[in-house]
Design a protein around this motif. Sequence first.
Motif: not given
Length: 132
Positions: A109-132
């Motif tokens: 996710t990225m909030k593009p309107d937080v700071y006027p001097d950058c494209e945006g601020v955000g976070v990223e997560v990667f998850q793999v499902k456990e073996d069944a």
Amino acid sequence: MLSALLHPRLADCRRLFLRNYEVMINIGVHDFEKKGEQRVLVNVDLYIPLAVSTPKADQLGEVVDYDFMRETIARRMAQGHVHLQETLCDDVARSMLSHPSVRAVRVSTMKPDVYPDCEGVGVEVFQVKEDA
């Protein structure tokens, strides 16, 4: 998150993606953020084994529908205010992984309107499902 593509459990997967899905959401910890919605861009990659996502009859029911990604995000937005982008990403990722065909997910996710001097601020997560 290039390293995610090197994960050994993804070698036999196809990647479905949703790019820069723009949503308006109540998000933030500051008082001024709690008074209205902010624009957030959501990106999703779903990793689905080829064995369960290779169509034989060219029919939608043989694959994961893109609508699943948008509807999952919309359901999270409908739950109301969220303080942190980390919480939002984790919630969306967990919901995406609940689909029986999805092996792994990347959500940012990225909030593009937080700071006027950058494209945006955000976070990223990667998850793999456990073996069944």
